[in-house]
Structures are given as structure tokens and as C-alpha cells.
Design an enzyme around this catalytic site. Structure first.
Site, mmCIF file in Angstrom:
data_model
loop_
_atom_site.group_PDB
_atom_site.id
_atom_site.type_symbol
_atom_site.label_atom_id
_atom_site.label_comp_id
_atom_site.label_asym_id
_atom_site.label_seq_id
_atom_site.Cartn_x
_atom_site.Cartn_y
_atom_site.Cartn_z
ATOM 1 N N GLN A 10 0.833 -1.200 0.000
ATOM 2 C CA GLN A 10 0.000 0.000 0.000
ATOM 3 C C GLN A 10 0.867 1.249 0.000
ATOM 4 O O GLN A 10 1.890 1.313 0.682
ATOM 5 C CB GLN A 10 -0.896 -0.032 1.243
ATOM 6 N N LEU A 89 1.361 -6.212 1.917
ATOM 7 C CA LEU A 89 0.375 -6.658 0.931
ATOM 8 C C LEU A 89 1.026 -7.377 -0.248
ATOM 9 O O LEU A 89 0.478 -8.341 -0.802
ATOM 10 C CB LEU A 89 -0.404 -5.435 0.424
ATOM 11 N N ARG A 113 -8.900 -8.393 3.852
ATOM 12 C CA ARG A 113 -7.831 -7.810 4.663
ATOM 13 C C ARG A 113 -7.998 -6.292 4.753
ATOM 14 O O ARG A 113 -7.900 -5.699 5.832
ATOM 15 C CB ARG A 113 -6.481 -8.179 4.033
ATOM 16 N N GLN A 248 2.125 -11.252 9.929
ATOM 17 C CA GLN A 248 2.541 -9.934 9.428
ATOM 18 C C GLN A 248 1.501 -8.849 9.695
ATOM 19 O O GLN A 248 1.805 -7.660 9.634
ATOM 20 C CB GLN A 248 2.874 -9.984 7.929
#
Length: 297
Positions: A10, A89, A113, A248
Site C-alpha cells: 500500500q 500486501l 484484509r 505480518q
């Protein structure tokens, strides 16, 4: 001599990313069309036309970056490397490229997510900040002190490279950590334009949701190893991969260590695939032993 493809997370998004590929390449078009079908909405329209405020919503931007990155890879028709890696991601993209995750499942997972992250913390109560000029040990002490003074969560979110580390947690603790970091010699401490605090303990509800979702889908052994954000080491075991993807969410991305371990693995060639070129910029600041490329199509 080994090679690795790396995939961004992101923050690398731009309105219009992938549009030329969509217009001109059938393989890329299929990827964007698949996302629209899987999500039952025109994500492609948001990617290509914005507005930026809609694209950057966590629930939109996570599948948008994954889809754009996969479309670039498939349009390029290049062979798999020796390893894959992703920043946060980007691990989902890497696993999709390595045929461990189907495209449909990867899209569903990152939408979930993103939605879960968006809803995990009330707006304004979570924050992230980038700290420049301090090493990881100093910043860990800064976070601990900020937690002690505010009684709120403050975690290392991204150890990106020497002197560039992102912290994440409760807004009050992040603001206190920025003050303490400056007192300890930080060159800059800047809050990021995000109200979601990923890679912090505040994301525990997200980790629970992702655990359930990951138990319901099939992950295959990847065709090439994933260099994990959790261990910084090559990973092929399906159960370890699932655990790593859950881990994570509440723990930091160890990008600097991952790149140093790439050197130890004999990787000499790295290609970033996806929007932007943030990762090759970080790699060049970590080591001069890896030649970096940006996939241009």
C-alpha cells in the site's frame, strides 16, 4: 547468481495505473476483468478513473495494487525468478505469481484484509509515522518509552532501510513517539496520511479474521520460494506461509533484513513489478550488491 521479483504494498497507487495495459494487452485485461467479477463491482473503474480518495480506501487499494501488479507480470510474459518477495500486501501478489494462491482467492483475501483493517480501529484513533535518521534499536526504545508514557500501543511497522523506519499504533502514542524521536536526534518525524495502523497489535481482530479466511482457501506449494516478511528467509511450506500471512498483520515488515538475506542467498538481480518504484529505491539504500530493475511494459 540468482534473481528475485519483488512486489509493492500500500502507498504505491496512482489513479490510472494499468490503464494502458488494460487497453492494449489481453492478458492484463483478463486480470482486471476477473477482479470486477470476483468483487461484483467495477474496481477497474476506481483504479483507472479514481477519485484518489476512493482508490486509497484500504478496502479498495489493497486489491487494486495486487491486480495491477499481477496484470503487469502476466502482460510481460516473463519466466519465474529464483525467488519472490513482497512488502506487506505484496506478499499476496508474490504468492499469486508463484502459483501458491489463485488470482480469485488472492483478490478475495486482500479485499477482506483491507475491509477488516479499515474497520478494526475507530477513525482518528490509529496512526502511522515515518521516522528518518534513527536506527532500529534506538527506535524500539523510543516506542517503548512512548507506550510507557501514554499507556497506548506503539510498534515498529516497517524496517524499510537504514534510517527510514515506520511506526504504527494508537494516535496518542505515535504523536508522543514522534516527539521523543526528535529529542533523540531523528532528522524528521512525519505522520502518514493513514488512519489505519497496520503491522501493530491494534490489528489483532484483523489477524483473527484472516486466520479463518486462510483456513478456508487452498494454498499450494509455491513454484519458487517466498522470502518472508516474518523470517526474512525463503519459505515454501504451506502451513508456514499461512502463519506468516497472519503474523505480518500485527508485526512489522522486516524489509531491510530481507534484502540483506537476499545478498546472503546469492541474489544479484532484483526486479520490482507493480505500480511505483519504492522498493528498488529502498534496496539501493540497503546494498550495492544487487542490481535493480523496474519492469516497464
Amino acid at each position: 547468481m540468482s534473481s528475485v521479483y519483488v512486489f509493492p504494498g500500500q502507498g504505491s497507487q496512482t489513479v490510472g495505473m494499468g490503464y494502458e495495459l488494460y487497453k492494449n494487452n489481453n492478458d492484463a485485461r483478463k486480470v482486471f476483468d476477473t477482479a470486477d467479477l470476483v468483487l461484483n463491482e467495477k474496481l477497474s473503474d476506481i483504479i483507472f478513473n479514481g477519485p484518489m480518495e476512493t482508490l486509497t480506501l484500504t478496502a479498495n487499494v489493497q486489491p487494486a495494487i495486487l491486480v495491477t501488479s499481477v496484470a503487469m507480470f502476466r502482460a510481460a510474459q516473463i519466466p519465474l525468478p529464483d525467488y519472490v518477495a513482497g512488502h506487506s500486501l505484496g506478499e499476496y501478489t508474490a504468492l499469486c505469481i508463484a502459483d501458491a494462491l489463485s488470482l480469485n482467492d488472492a483478490i478475495k483475501l486482500v479485499r477482506l484484509r483491507g475491509e477488516a483493517m479499515q474497520n478494526a480501529v475507530p477513525n482518528g484513533q490509529g496512526a502511522m509515522a515515518v521516522i528518518l535518521g534513527l536506527d532500529i534499536n534506538t527506535l524500539q526504545n523510543v516506542c517503548a518509552k512512548a507506550e510507557q508514557e501514554t499507556n497506548a500501543v506503539c510498534d515498529i511497522a516497517n524496517d524499510n532501510c537504514d534510517g527510514q523506519i515506520v511506526i504504527s499504533g494508537a494516535t496518542v502514542a505515535i504523536e508522543k513517539a514522534m516527539e521523543i524521536a526528535k529529542e533523540n536526534g531523528a532528522k524528521r518525524a512525519m505522520k502518514l496520511p493513514l488512519s489505519v495502523p497496520p503491522h501493530s497489535r491494534l490489528m489483532a481482530p484483523v489477524a483473527e479474521k484472516m486466520k479463518i479466511a486462510l483456513d478456508e482457501i487452498e494454498i499450494k506449494t509455491p513454484r519458487v520460494p517466498l522470502i518472508s516478511n516474518k523470517t526474512c528467509q525463503p519459505m515454501t511450506d504451506v502451513n508456514e506461509i499461512k502463519e506468516s500471512l497472519i503474523y505480518q498483520i500485527t508485526h512489522g515488515v522486516r524489509w531491510r533484513e530481507s534484502v540483506l538475506n537476499m545478498v546472503d542467498l546469492g541474489i544479484t538481480d532484483l526486479t520490482e513489478i507493480g505500480p511505483g518504484s519504492a522498493l528498488i529505491g529502498l534496496v539501493s539504500r540497503i546494498t550495492d550488491k544487487i542490481v535493480t530493475h523496474k519492469l516497464e511494459i
